[in-house]
Design a protein around this motif. Sequence first.
Motif, short mmCIF file in Angstrom:
data_model
loop_
_atom_site.label_atom_id
_atom_site.label_comp_id
_atom_site.label_asym_id
_atom_site.label_seq_id
_atom_site.Cartn_x
_atom_site.Cartn_y
_atom_site.Cartn_z
N LEU A 14 1.00 -1.26 -0.02
CA LEU A 14 -0.03 0.02 -0.08
C LEU A 14 0.80 1.24 -0.04
O LEU A 14 0.62 2.22 -0.56
CB LEU A 14 -0.85 -0.05 1.23
CG LEU A 14 -2.14 -0.82 1.33
CD1 LEU A 14 -3.07 -0.67 2.29
CD2 LEU A 14 -3.08 -0.45 0.05
N ARG A 15 1.87 1.28 0.73
CA ARG A 15 2.78 2.33 0.82
C ARG A 15 3.49 2.62 -0.56
O ARG A 15 3.43 4.00 -1.02
CB ARG A 15 4.05 2.00 2.02
CG ARG A 15 4.87 3.39 1.86
CD ARG A 15 6.07 3.15 2.95
NE ARG A 15 6.91 2.04 2.55
CZ ARG A 15 6.91 0.92 3.37
NH1 ARG A 15 6.36 0.79 4.56
NH2 ARG A 15 7.93 0.09 2.87
N LYS A 16 3.82 1.48 -1.34
CA LYS A 16 4.38 1.87 -2.49
C LYS A 16 3.27 2.48 -3.50
O LYS A 16 3.77 3.44 -4.28
CB LYS A 16 4.83 0.67 -3.13
CG LYS A 16 5.62 0.71 -4.45
CD LYS A 16 6.11 -0.61 -5.31
CE LYS A 16 6.79 -0.32 -6.57
NZ LYS A 16 7.49 -1.50 -6.91
N VAL A 17 2.17 2.11 -3.43
CA VAL A 17 0.98 2.45 -4.51
C VAL A 17 0.43 3.95 -3.86
O VAL A 17 0.36 4.68 -4.84
CB VAL A 17 -0.25 1.68 -4.45
CG1 VAL A 17 -1.24 2.06 -5.43
CG2 VAL A 17 0.42 0.14 -5.14
N LEU A 18 0.43 3.91 -2.71
CA LEU A 18 -0.62 5.32 -2.18
C LEU A 18 0.60 6.48 -1.80
O LEU A 18 0.25 7.60 -1.83
CB LEU A 18 -1.20 4.94 -1.09
CG LEU A 18 -2.43 4.09 -1.22
CD1 LEU A 18 -3.03 3.50 -0.30
CD2 LEU A 18 -3.34 5.02 -2.09
N VAL A 19 2.09 6.26 -1.54
CA VAL A 19 2.73 7.15 -1.00
C VAL A 19 3.95 7.39 -1.98
O VAL A 19 4.25 8.48 -2.59
CB VAL A 19 3.12 6.76 0.18
CG1 VAL A 19 4.18 7.95 0.77
CG2 VAL A 19 1.88 6.52 1.45
N GLU A 20 4.68 6.33 -2.17
CA GLU A 20 6.02 6.28 -3.12
C GLU A 20 5.66 6.67 -4.36
O GLU A 20 6.33 7.34 -4.93
CB GLU A 20 6.80 5.01 -2.76
CG GLU A 20 7.33 4.77 -1.16
CD GLU A 20 7.78 3.33 -1.21
OE1 GLU A 20 7.93 2.53 -2.00
OE2 GLU A 20 8.16 2.89 0.01
N HIS A 21 4.85 5.72 -5.14
CA HIS A 21 4.59 6.01 -6.36
C HIS A 21 4.19 7.35 -6.74
O HIS A 21 4.85 8.04 -7.75
CB HIS A 21 3.73 4.94 -7.15
CG HIS A 21 3.22 4.92 -8.31
ND1 HIS A 21 3.92 4.61 -9.51
CD2 HIS A 21 2.08 5.68 -8.87
CE1 HIS A 21 3.51 5.06 -10.72
NE2 HIS A 21 2.16 5.56 -10.22
#
Length: 144
Positions: A83-90
């Motif tokens: 979720l962090r990759k999709v919602l924050v990092e990306h």
Amino acid sequence: MIKMIHSYWAYIVLIVLIFAIVNAFLGLRANKKFEAKDLRIALFALIASHIQLIFGFVAYYLSSFYDTMRAAGMGEVMKNSDLRKVLVEHPLVGIIAITLITIGFSKHKKKTTDAAKFKTIAIFYTIALILILSRIPWDLWFSN
């Protein structure tokens, strides 16, 4: 639908961005004159990336991931790497990359030599491309 457009437009952005980078490096290496076609190539990469950003913002707020974030809270999102990759990092890295493209395009206009123009575009666009490639959620690219 918008997620699909965001995914397919990413191909265009990557192709145009790579083309702009290769053009800049070839122009720098060959000591070519920075011509109108070089400006257009860099500009088209800038425009394509900004369109991608708009699609991304719309996809972000319409996605089920966003609903998950709102329901679970940001603390839970930060604990979950997917979720962090999709919602924050990306999104964050995408915004940084497009900012670098914009800065590179703006800075190249102020350069007085052709080599400096090519070099500025090559550096900023390459860093942006590396950032973009690092945060593409490859596993989700075409999933529903």
